[in-house]
Design a protein around this motif. Structure first.
Motif, short mmCIF file in Angstrom:
data_model
loop_
_atom_site.label_atom_id
_atom_site.label_comp_id
_atom_site.label_asym_id
_atom_site.label_seq_id
_atom_site.Cartn_x
_atom_site.Cartn_y
_atom_site.Cartn_z
N VAL A 132 0.84 -1.20 0.00
CA VAL A 132 0.00 0.00 0.00
C VAL A 132 0.88 1.25 0.00
O VAL A 132 0.63 2.21 -0.76
N ASN A 133 1.92 1.26 0.82
CA ASN A 133 2.83 2.41 0.86
C ASN A 133 3.53 2.58 -0.49
O ASN A 133 3.77 3.71 -0.94
N SER A 134 3.86 1.46 -1.12
CA SER A 134 4.50 1.51 -2.44
C SER A 134 3.58 2.17 -3.46
O SER A 134 3.99 3.07 -4.20
N ALA A 135 2.33 1.71 -3.52
CA ALA A 135 1.38 2.25 -4.50
C ALA A 135 1.17 3.74 -4.29
O ALA A 135 1.13 4.52 -5.26
N ARG A 136 1.03 4.16 -3.06
CA ARG A 136 0.82 5.58 -2.77
C ARG A 136 2.03 6.41 -3.17
O ARG A 136 1.88 7.52 -3.69
N HIS A 137 3.22 5.87 -2.93
CA HIS A 137 4.43 6.62 -3.27
C HIS A 137 4.58 6.73 -4.79
O HIS A 137 4.87 7.82 -5.31
N LEU A 138 4.39 5.63 -5.50
CA LEU A 138 4.58 5.65 -6.96
C LEU A 138 3.55 6.53 -7.65
O LEU A 138 3.85 7.19 -8.64
#
Length: 317
Positions: free
Chosen positions: A21-27
């Motif tokens: 989830v953190n990855s998707a939000r960052h990208l």
């Protein structure tokens, strides 16, 4: 007509939901400029996995492969086939723990030309919380320097921006333990270049000795597999590449030879890190010894043709 870029994130079944989830939000927060873009997570699990649903709620696409075939290489190859309808000009590859700077894509995309198969930046550690992680943080500083002078620029994980046509044509070897080094070797041998752009991408370091040992043993074993390309590397006509490639597959296997320099590095580490220099110093000694054990163990496994298991790494959010 706008140029198109696809972001691919291969996801193993071991990745925690919070990390994804953190990855998707960052990208999704990255600057893509005038590019038309899509973000695709190539997931080893199936549609029923809750993490697939969580990712889609974050506004990204998910390819549920329902297989671990080829592991990371297989996930990227499947993603490339899935993206044919989108027809991207470029592909950005990240891991679930990658946290590139906001303008990473634009900086790297500007360096990808016809004879450049990948452009990337230096790496920095996002979780320097243990002795071994602090040592890896220092290692990344050295790698950053080597990337500037080496004739064999190999960006771990192929994390960077790549030419879609090259990925589609040559593909990743699903039999290679280190598919990134395998692809980099083949591309350099064919005369393509890897460009180092300004900026950085943050990623997680192993935080336990066990994780670090397993990761590096796999890397060492994968490096030994690269010798099968010797008959392609030597005739490449690029002595700088040949020398750098041979050095990477020989000198790095005996880190114990550099231990005397590590033991004499305390004053420099104190100047660089202050009071934390003592912790980094202890971490560097532990790092060098663990690396050498991993190297010898990988060589023994390789000679016995026993292979190396790909293990999950502990994430720290």
């Amino acid at each position: 007509m706008k140029k198109r870029i696809a972001v691919i994130v291969p996801v193993s079944v071991f990745e925690p939901a919070e990390t994804l989830v953190n990855s998707a939000r960052h990208l999704r927060s990255l600057d893509f400029g005038d590019f038309e873009f899509t973000i695709l997570y190539a997931f080893d699990g199936d549609e029923s996995d809750e993490r697939v649903k969580l990712l889609r709620r974050e506004g990204v696409d998910v390819l549920a492969r329902n297989t671990r075939r080829g592991k990371r290489a297989g996930a990227i190859n499947d993603a490339i086939r899935h993206l044919k309808k989108f027809k991207p000009d470029l592909v950005a590859i990240f891991d679930a723990d990658s946290r590139p700077e906001r303008d990473f894509v634009l900086r790297c995309a500007g360096r990808v030309e016809r004879d450049v198969y990948i452009s990337s930046t230096v790496r920095k550690v996002s979780n320097p919380y243990t002795l071994i992680a602090r040592a890896v943080e220092l290692e990344y500083r050295l790698i950053g320097f080597l990337l500037k002078v080496s004739g064999f620029r190999q960006f771990n994980g192929l994390i960077g921006v790549l030419n879609f046509r090259h990925l589609e044509r040559y593909g990743l070897s699903e039999d290679a333990l280190t598919e990134d080094a395998d692809f980099a070797t083949r591309m350099h041998a064919l005369g393509f270049r890897a460009e180092l752009a300004e900026g950085c991408v943050y990623e997680q370091s192993p935080v336990t000795i066990s994780d670090f040992y397993s990761q590096r043993k796999r890397w060492y074993y994968g490096g030994l597999e690269l010798w099968r390309y010797l008959d392609r590397v030597l005739p490449s006509g690029n002595p700088h590449f040949v020398t750098s490639w041979l050095s990477a597959l020989t000198l790095t296997y005996f880190p114990i030879l550099y231990l005397p320099f590590v033991l004499l590095s305390l004053p420099a580490l104190l100047a660089l890190y202050g009071k934390d220099g003592v912790l980094v110093y202890a971490g560097m000694i532990l790092y060098a010894v663990t690396l050498q054990i991993a190297s010898f163990s990988a060589m023994l496994n390789f000679l016995r043709r026993e292979g190396v298991e790909w293990k999950a790494m502990t994430r720290v959010e």
